[in-house]
Design a protein around this motif. Structure first.
Motif, PDB file in Angstrom:
ATOM      1  N   MET A   1       0.831  -1.185   0.000  1.00 19.74           N
ATOM      2  CA  MET A   1       0.000   0.000   0.000  1.00 19.74           C
ATOM      3  C   MET A   1       0.880   1.256   0.000  1.00 19.74           C
ATOM      4  N   LEU A   2       1.988   1.231   0.718  1.00 21.61           N
ATOM      5  CA  LEU A   2       2.903   2.371   0.763  1.00 21.61           C
ATOM      6  C   LEU A   2       3.532   2.586  -0.606  1.00 21.61           C
ATOM      7  N   ASN A   3       3.899   1.520  -1.266  1.00 19.73           N
ATOM      8  CA  ASN A   3       4.502   1.624  -2.590  1.00 19.73           C
ATOM      9  C   ASN A   3       3.514   2.200  -3.605  1.00 19.73           C
ATOM     10  N   LYS A   4       2.240   1.836  -3.496  1.00 20.91           N
ATOM     11  CA  LYS A   4       1.228   2.334  -4.412  1.00 20.91           C
ATOM     12  C   LYS A   4       1.045   3.834  -4.239  1.00 20.91           C
ATOM     13  N   LYS A   5       1.023   4.323  -2.993  1.00 20.72           N
ATOM     14  CA  LYS A   5       0.889   5.765  -2.726  1.00 20.72           C
ATOM     15  C   LYS A   5       2.131   6.509  -3.213  1.00 20.72           C
ATOM     16  N   LEU A   6       3.275   5.915  -2.991  1.00 23.02           N
ATOM     17  CA  LEU A   6       4.523   6.543  -3.413  1.00 23.02           C
ATOM     18  C   LEU A   6       4.564   6.673  -4.938  1.00 23.02           C
ATOM     19  N   VAL A   7       4.139   5.649  -5.640  1.00 23.44           N
ATOM     20  CA  VAL A   7       4.117   5.679  -7.101  1.00 23.44           C
ATOM     21  C   VAL A   7       3.113   6.728  -7.587  1.00 23.44           C
ATOM     22  N   GLN A   8       1.952   6.823  -6.956  1.00 29.26           N
ATOM     23  CA  GLN A   8       0.945   7.814  -7.346  1.00 29.26           C
ATOM     24  C   GLN A   8       1.459   9.237  -7.106  1.00 29.26           C
ATOM     25  N   THR A   9       2.115   9.459  -5.985  1.00 31.63           N
ATOM     26  CA  THR A   9       2.662  10.780  -5.659  1.00 31.63           C
ATOM     27  C   THR A   9       3.755  11.165  -6.649  1.00 31.63           C
ATOM     28  N   MET A  10       4.632  10.248  -6.942  1.00 29.23           N
ATOM     29  CA  MET A  10       5.707  10.534  -7.894  1.00 29.23           C
ATOM     30  C   MET A  10       5.151  10.804  -9.286  1.00 29.23           C
ATOM     31  N   THR A  11       4.134  10.050  -9.682  1.00 34.07           N
ATOM     32  CA  THR A  11       3.504  10.259 -10.982  1.00 34.07           C
ATOM     33  C   THR A  11       2.862  11.643 -11.046  1.00 34.07           C
ATOM     34  N   LEU A  12       2.197  12.023  -9.988  1.00 36.22           N
ATOM     35  CA  LEU A  12       1.564  13.334  -9.917  1.00 36.22           C
ATOM     36  C   LEU A  12       2.609  14.449  -9.977  1.00 36.22           C
ATOM     37  N   ILE A  13       3.698  14.298  -9.267  1.00 44.82           N
ATOM     38  CA  ILE A  13       4.774  15.290  -9.277  1.00 44.82           C
ATOM     39  C   ILE A  13       5.375  15.406 -10.682  1.00 44.82           C
ATOM     40  N   LEU A  14       5.630  14.280 -11.328  1.00 41.49           N
ATOM     41  CA  LEU A  14       6.175  14.301 -12.688  1.00 41.49           C
ATOM     42  C   LEU A  14       5.201  14.946 -13.674  1.00 41.49           C
ATOM     43  N   LEU A  15       3.920  14.698 -13.509  1.00 42.30           N
ATOM     44  CA  LEU A  15       2.908  15.292 -14.374  1.00 42.30           C
ATOM     45  C   LEU A  15       2.875  16.815 -14.206  1.00 42.30           C
ATOM     46  N   VAL A  16       2.946  17.293 -12.972  1.00 44.77           N
ATOM     47  CA  VAL A  16       2.958  18.736 -12.700  1.00 44.77           C
ATOM     48  C   VAL A  16       4.209  19.376 -13.301  1.00 44.77           C
ATOM     49  N   ILE A  17       5.365  18.737 -13.126  1.00 46.48           N
ATOM     50  CA  ILE A  17       6.614  19.266 -13.695  1.00 46.48           C
ATOM     51  C   ILE A  17       6.525  19.320 -15.219  1.00 46.48           C
ATOM     52  N   ALA A  18       5.968  18.298 -15.822  1.00 45.51           N
ATOM     53  CA  ALA A  18       5.829  18.275 -17.282  1.00 45.51           C
ATOM     54  C   ALA A  18       4.902  19.390 -17.761  1.00 45.51           C
ATOM     55  N   LEU A  19       3.806  19.630 -17.055  1.00 46.56           N
ATOM     56  CA  LEU A  19       2.877  20.694 -17.432  1.00 46.56           C
ATOM     57  C   LEU A  19       3.528  22.075 -17.293  1.00 46.56           C
ATOM     58  N   ILE A  20       4.263  22.290 -16.226  1.00 44.85           N
ATOM     59  CA  ILE A  20       4.953  23.570 -16.025  1.00 44.85           C
ATOM     60  C   ILE A  20       5.998  23.775 -17.118  1.00 44.85           C
ATOM     61  N   GLY A  21       6.748  22.730 -17.417  1.00 43.84           N
ATOM     62  CA  GLY A  21       7.768  22.826 -18.470  1.00 43.84           C
ATOM     63  C   GLY A  21       7.155  23.127 -19.827  1.00 43.84           C
ATOM     64  N   THR A  22       6.054  22.473 -20.150  1.00 38.97           N
ATOM     65  CA  THR A  22       5.373  22.711 -21.418  1.00 38.97           C
ATOM     66  C   THR A  22       4.859  24.147 -21.487  1.00 38.97           C
ATOM     67  N   GLY A  23       4.284  24.608 -20.397  1.00 38.92           N
ATOM     68  CA  GLY A  23       3.803  25.991 -20.343  1.00 38.92           C
ATOM     69  C   GLY A  23       4.937  26.994 -20.528  1.00 38.92           C
ATOM     70  N   ALA A  24       6.072  26.734 -19.906  1.00 39.91           N
ATOM     71  CA  ALA A  24       7.228  27.630 -20.025  1.00 39.91           C
ATOM     72  C   ALA A  24       7.733  27.664 -21.465  1.00 39.91           C
ATOM     73  N   VAL A  25       7.807  26.515 -22.112  1.00 41.01           N
ATOM     74  CA  VAL A  25       8.277  26.460 -23.499  1.00 41.01           C
ATOM     75  C   VAL A  25       7.324  27.229 -24.414  1.00 41.01           C
ATOM     76  N   VAL A  26       6.025  27.048 -24.230  1.00 43.26           N
ATOM     77  CA  VAL A  26       5.041  27.757 -25.053  1.00 43.26           C
ATOM     78  C   VAL A  26       5.155  29.262 -24.830  1.00 43.26           C
ATOM     79  N   TYR A  27       5.275  29.698 -23.600  1.00 43.84           N
ATOM     80  CA  TYR A  27       5.385  31.121 -23.264  1.00 43.84           C
ATOM     81  C   TYR A  27       6.641  31.732 -23.888  1.00 43.84           C
TER      82      TYR A  27
END
Length: 141
Positions: A1-27
């Motif tokens: 259960m801990l590993n599943k939460k950790l994977v979800q948190t890391m996935t969410l963090i990577l998704l946020v970083i990717a969105l910010i990076g994409t926004g910065a490139v477009v800007y």
């Protein structure tokens, strides 16, 4: 259960970083491309001041007749430069009086004069700055 939460948190963090990076490139792509071409000729003319012909002695036994167009960065700077016409003319005469005819011959001499005038005029400017000094007439005798 801990590993599943950790994977979800890391996935969410990577998704946020990717969105910010994409926004910065477009800007950056959208807004930095506008200024890379520089001002249009209409903008150059709108913010420029003509300095009528000045005739003065040079440090050698010669004289120079020159006229200039001085480009500023804004309407406020243009208005200020227009009011400072007497100071600008004085700066130009002082600068030319230190030159010899050979100093003003050729492209390098004229570019050096343009840069020196730009620097000295910017020292007296308060509401903007000089972007470029153009020599519009030049006669050495």
């Amino acid at each position: 259960m801990l590993n599943k939460k950790l994977v979800q948190t890391m996935t969410l963090i990577l998704l946020v970083i990717a969105l910010i990076g994409t926004g910065a490139v477009v800007y950056i792509t959208k807004y930095s491309g506008q200024n890379s071409k520089g001002p249009t000729i209409d903008d150059v003319l709108k913010y420029s001041v003509d300095v009528s012909e000045i005739t003065t002695n040079l440090a050698s036994d010669n004289y120079a007749k020159m006229a200039f167009k001085i480009q500023t960065d804004s309407k406020k700077a243009k208005d200020e430069l227009t009011k400072r016409d007497f100071q600008v003319r004085n700066i130009i005469i002082e600068e030319l009086s230190e030159k010899k005819a050979k100093d003003l011959q050729g492209k390098a001499g004229k570019l050096q004069l343009q840069d020196a005038l730009k620097t000295k005029i910017n020292k007296v400017m308060q509401d903007g700055k000089v972007v470029q000094v153009y020599i519009t007439e030049s006669l050495l005798q």
